[in-house]
Design a protein around this motif. Structure first.
Motif, PDB file in Angstrom:
ATOM      1  N   LEU A   1       0.794  -1.805  -0.040  1.00  0.00           N
ATOM      2  CA  LEU A   1       0.637  -0.075  -0.062  1.00  0.00           C
ATOM      3  C   LEU A   1       0.871   0.778   0.381  1.00  0.00           C
ATOM      4  O   LEU A   1       2.140   0.884   0.059  1.00  0.00           O
ATOM      5  N   THR A   2       0.150   2.903  -0.184  1.00  0.00           N
ATOM      6  CA  THR A   2       0.461   3.567  -0.368  1.00  0.00           C
ATOM      7  C   THR A   2       1.661   3.913   0.856  1.00  0.00           C
ATOM      8  O   THR A   2       0.750   4.751   1.776  1.00  0.00           O
ATOM      9  N   SER A   3       2.278   4.285   1.684  1.00  0.00           N
ATOM     10  CA  SER A   3       3.061   5.147   3.117  1.00  0.00           C
ATOM     11  C   SER A   3       2.112   6.338   3.043  1.00  0.00           C
ATOM     12  O   SER A   3       2.112   7.343   1.802  1.00  0.00           O
ATOM     13  N   SER A   4       1.845   6.465   4.010  1.00  0.00           N
ATOM     14  CA  SER A   4       1.625   7.481   4.610  1.00  0.00           C
ATOM     15  C   SER A   4       1.996   9.010   4.566  1.00  0.00           C
ATOM     16  O   SER A   4       3.472   8.806   4.392  1.00  0.00           O
ATOM     17  N   PRO A   5       2.150  10.110   4.754  1.00  0.00           N
ATOM     18  CA  PRO A   5       2.461  11.193   4.043  1.00  0.00           C
ATOM     19  C   PRO A   5       3.348  11.044   5.435  1.00  0.00           C
ATOM     20  O   PRO A   5       4.491  11.912   5.745  1.00  0.00           O
ATOM     21  N   GLN A   6       3.253  10.676   6.373  1.00  0.00           N
ATOM     22  CA  GLN A   6       4.021  10.735   7.700  1.00  0.00           C
ATOM     23  C   GLN A   6       5.593  10.725   7.710  1.00  0.00           C
ATOM     24  O   GLN A   6       5.768  10.942   8.937  1.00  0.00           O
ATOM     25  N   VAL A   7       4.979   9.428   6.706  1.00  0.00           N
ATOM     26  CA  VAL A   7       6.746   8.567   6.760  1.00  0.00           C
ATOM     27  C   VAL A   7       7.691  10.430   6.469  1.00  0.00           C
ATOM     28  O   VAL A   7       8.646   9.913   7.256  1.00  0.00           O
ATOM     29  N   GLN A   8       7.091  11.332   5.787  1.00  0.00           N
ATOM     30  CA  GLN A   8       8.512  12.029   5.362  1.00  0.00           C
ATOM     31  C   GLN A   8       7.986  13.247   6.854  1.00  0.00           C
ATOM     32  O   GLN A   8       9.541  13.560   7.177  1.00  0.00           O
ATOM     33  N   GLU A   9       7.860  13.607   7.270  1.00  0.00           N
ATOM     34  CA  GLU A   9       7.452  14.002   8.745  1.00  0.00           C
ATOM     35  C   GLU A   9       8.378  13.383   9.990  1.00  0.00           C
ATOM     36  O   GLU A   9       9.217  14.269  10.361  1.00  0.00           O
ATOM     37  N   ASP A  10       8.867  12.137   9.681  1.00  0.00           N
ATOM     38  CA  ASP A  10       9.657  11.173  10.262  1.00  0.00           C
ATOM     39  C   ASP A  10      10.373  10.571  10.071  1.00  0.00           C
ATOM     40  O   ASP A  10      11.526   9.540  10.518  1.00  0.00           O
ATOM     41  N   GLU A  11      11.567  11.738   9.363  1.00  0.00           N
ATOM     42  CA  GLU A  11      12.542  11.279   8.636  1.00  0.00           C
ATOM     43  C   GLU A  11      13.705  10.836   9.207  1.00  0.00           C
ATOM     44  O   GLU A  11      14.771  10.104   8.812  1.00  0.00           O
ATOM     45  N   GLY A  12      13.461  11.569  10.628  1.00  0.00           N
ATOM     46  CA  GLY A  12      14.735  10.990  11.669  1.00  0.00           C
ATOM     47  C   GLY A  12      15.431   9.909  12.419  1.00  0.00           C
ATOM     48  O   GLY A  12      15.794   9.574  12.872  1.00  0.00           O
ATOM     49  N   ILE A  13      14.301   9.206  11.745  1.00  0.00           N
ATOM     50  CA  ILE A  13      13.553   7.808  12.809  1.00  0.00           C
ATOM     51  C   ILE A  13      14.808   6.655  12.015  1.00  0.00           C
ATOM     52  O   ILE A  13      15.712   6.149  12.803  1.00  0.00           O
ATOM     53  N   THR A  14      15.903   7.310  11.108  1.00  0.00           N
ATOM     54  CA  THR A  14      17.052   6.336  10.593  1.00  0.00           C
ATOM     55  C   THR A  14      17.956   6.687  11.175  1.00  0.00           C
ATOM     56  O   THR A  14      19.094   6.353  11.519  1.00  0.00           O
ATOM     57  N   GLU A  15      18.327   8.435  11.811  1.00  0.00           N
ATOM     58  CA  GLU A  15      19.211   8.441  13.198  1.00  0.00           C
ATOM     59  C   GLU A  15      19.101   8.332  13.858  1.00  0.00           C
ATOM     60  O   GLU A  15      19.838   7.879  15.153  1.00  0.00           O
ATOM     61  N   THR A  16      17.865   7.419  14.214  1.00  0.00           N
ATOM     62  CA  THR A  16      17.237   7.170  16.169  1.00  0.00           C
ATOM     63  C   THR A  16      17.126   5.407  15.688  1.00  0.00           C
ATOM     64  O   THR A  16      17.832   5.510  16.451  1.00  0.00           O
TER      65      THR A  16
END
Length: 615
Positions: free
Chosen positions: A507-522
């Motif tokens: 399915l298509t990812s939620s727009p919130q993915v862009q908002e939480d791009e910092g998860i990679t750093e986490t």
């Protein structure tokens, strides 16, 4: 026939104490022929023959002085003790009721993991020890673990030989008790063994048969697990003590005047017992979770333990406030600590689809405010219960570690909030409500900025290879926090496997993915933190960090780091779940949504819940 561990010197044997013999003979005050590696006395009585290393006299004296300064006062034990163990043993199997009343069937546990029911009648078996010699001999403070400051090497069998019980202890029981004294945190907590909460529970076990049997069951199975290969004698001992303990616990729970401390301590040892058992023999954690929920609800402990002097009487009700005042401060504090620990356990099991009944009750009936107040009540557990004997150094240690432990509790409260929000979302096959996700995220950020919790985060960035208790607890607390960040992030996405049909659809990812791009750093920060912490060599830290390792594993794309994670992920259920999640993500070419991840964990982690606990 008396156990050889309790045997006394034969008539006519010398009572002179040797200064150069083995430690076992010196402890028994008999003459040793000093034959190595096994002296004649130990060979004849099949005792463990242990020898002390040579330590200069002045060093030994210094150690003794330090021990005497730190040891709590020991009450005088009365010598004229009457009663018989036969009377107490008979009480365990008693049935029927003098008033003709019978209790309702109560769920209990069976080794195959299925729930069973027993018809239990009043009066309950009498595990309180008040009718026999145990209560008189083992008064509070009598069975004290050695002070952590001493390094005196004393034979375990000799140091435990004087502990009276409802029945003669076996050699395996003594080994389990000795292991419990030295490994009281079961690989999790890092508090000094002699002054920990588990040492307080030993005092409870010394006065109550229910807690004693379940303690022995938990300690025996933990010993077997740590040996690397299952020790059948230890497993058999655990099974027998579990059987005796759970029968007594049924009587405790059904009795209207049951002691909540006995019941809550028993719940805790039942959890410790089941977490290390082989899957075929493990009790049902879901049944245990439901039993804890029912008992706490009936006893109103969820409200009683969340009452503080600043609580509003209108918020809790006058009846609850009056009930709270029936408990001494030290007992309420210890009960609150056990409830907090069991809440952490149940919050994780709720995510894994096995249990969660108690966590939901505490979160719904007491609210977040109540859970935080319950933790406030638990803060002074050790100081209140050890009273004047509590060393100043241990009190300093509590104050130093308080912020890290507070962060752990706040984190698990938020984990349960995510659990509840994710469950509602999964029923509709949609991401977690955007407003709820933002509210939890904002509270997490506010918690991180709060001083002195912000200093805990700063400590974890240290590159020091030697990490003391404060730094180890900080590592553990912050690692849990980062794991929560990943968990909330995944719940905010609508991704593969969320169509409700049981198959993985992209399915298509939620727009919130862009908002939480910092998860990679986490994820990177979390992995670096875990690697530094485990490199310090604390043998219990790996157990504490299983939950964060799982979350780092489902987010990282670095193959080398994945191999490292699998190598350190010793929780069998989480290991299996991570492998299945990664395989399915590779198949669909995208990250799995939280609903699918939880269903995988439910299948892989059933009855294998493990969570780190401290204090």
């Amino acid at each position: 026939m008396a156990s050889p561990l309790l045997s006394t010197p034969e008539p006519g044997s010398s009572r002179r104490r040797t200064n150069t013999g083995c430690l076992t003979c010196r402890q028994r005050r008999v003459k040793c022929n000093e034959a190595k590696p096994l002296c004649s006395n130990c060979a004849r009585l099949t005792l463990g023959c242990e020898w002390a290393e040579h330590v200069p006299l002045d060093v030994r004296r210094d150690r003794i002085r330090m021990e005497l300064r730190s040891r709590p006062p020991v009450p005088i034990v009365p010598k004229d003790v009457k009663g018989s163990t036969e009377t107490l043993l008979a009480a365990q199997g008693g049935s029927g009721s003098p008033n003709g009343n019978s209790a309702a069937p109560l769920p209990t546990f069976s080794p195959d993991g299925e729930q069973a029911f027993l018809d239990v009648a009043s009066p309950r078996p009498s595990p309180s020890m008040s009718q026999g010699p145990f209560n008189a001999i083992v008064s509070p403070g009598f069975f004290q673990p050695p002070s952590p400051l001493t390094e005196m090497q004393i034979s375990p069998t000799a140091s435990l030989a004087g502990l009276p019980t409802l029945q003669p202890l076996t050699r395996t029981d003594y080994q389990a008790l000795d292991y419990y004294q030295n490994q009281v945190a079961f690989g999790f907590g890092s508090k000094s063994p002699a002054w920990s909460t588990h040492a307080l529970l030993m005092k409870t076990a010394s006065r109550n048969a229910t807690v004693l049997h379940l303690l022995l069951a938990a300690s025996s199975v933990e010993m077997s697990w740590h040996c690397g290969t299952s020790s059948q004698s230890m497993l058999d001992n655990a099974e027998e003590n579990y059987r005796r303990g759970q029968q007594l616990l049924v009587g405790e729970i059904t009795h209207p005047d049951s002691d909540p401390l006995v019941v809550m301590a028993s719940f805790w040892f039942l959890y410790l017992y089941q977490r290390r058992r082989p899957p075929k023999l493990r009790i049902s954690y879901h049944a245990l979770s439901r039993l804890m929920c029912d008992y706490i609800g009936r006893s109103r402990l969820d409200q009683v333990l969340s009452y503080t002097d600043t609580s509003s009487e209108g918020y809790l009700g006058m009846a609850t406030v009056e009930s709270a005042h029936h408990y001494s401060p030290e007992k309420r504090a210890l009960l609150a600590r056990l409830a907090s620990w069991l809440f952490w356990v149940d919050a994780q099991s709720c995510f894994q689809g096995d249990g969660g009944n108690m966590a939901r009750l505490l979160a719904q009936s007491a609210s977040t405010r109540g859970l935080l107040e319950m933790y406030e009540v638990s803060r002074a557990t050790l100081q209140l219960n050890w009273q004047g004997g509590y060393p100043v150094g241990e009190l300093v240690d509590d104050l130093q570690n308080s912020s890290a432990l507070e962060l752990i509790h706040h984190t698990w409260v938020l984990v349960q909030e995510v659990n509840e929000a994710a469950t509602v979302a999964e029923e509709c096959f949609v991401p977690m409500d955007r407003e709820t996700s933002h509210r939890i995220k904002n509270r997490m950020h506010a918690l991180r900025r709060k001083y002195p919790i912000s200093a805990v985060f700063h400590l974890t960035m240290s590159e020091d290879r030697v990490r003391d208790r404060l730094m180890a607890n900080s590592d553990w607390a912050v690692a849990n926090y980062y794991a929560l960040c990943i968990y909330r992030f995944r719940c905010s996405l609508m991704m593969a496997g969320e169509d409700g049909g049981g198959t993985a659809s992209l399915l298509t990812s939620s727009p919130q993915v862009q908002e939480d791009e910092g998860i990679t750093e986490t994820v990177e920060t979390l992995l670096n933190l875990v690697q530094r912490s485990l490199a310090a060599g604390d043998k219990g830290q790996q157990d504490r960090l299983q939950w964060p390792l799982f979350w780092a594993g489902i987010e990282t794309t670095d193959t080398f780091k994945l191999f490292w994670i699998f190598d350190h992920l010793t929780n069998q259920g989480l290991h299996t779940a991570l492998r299945l999640v990664l395989a399915e993500q590779q198949e669909v070419g995208d990250k799995l949504g939280m609903g699918r991840v939880r269903r995988i964990c439910q299948a892989a982690c059933a009855d294998t819940t493990e969570v780190a606990l401290g204090g």
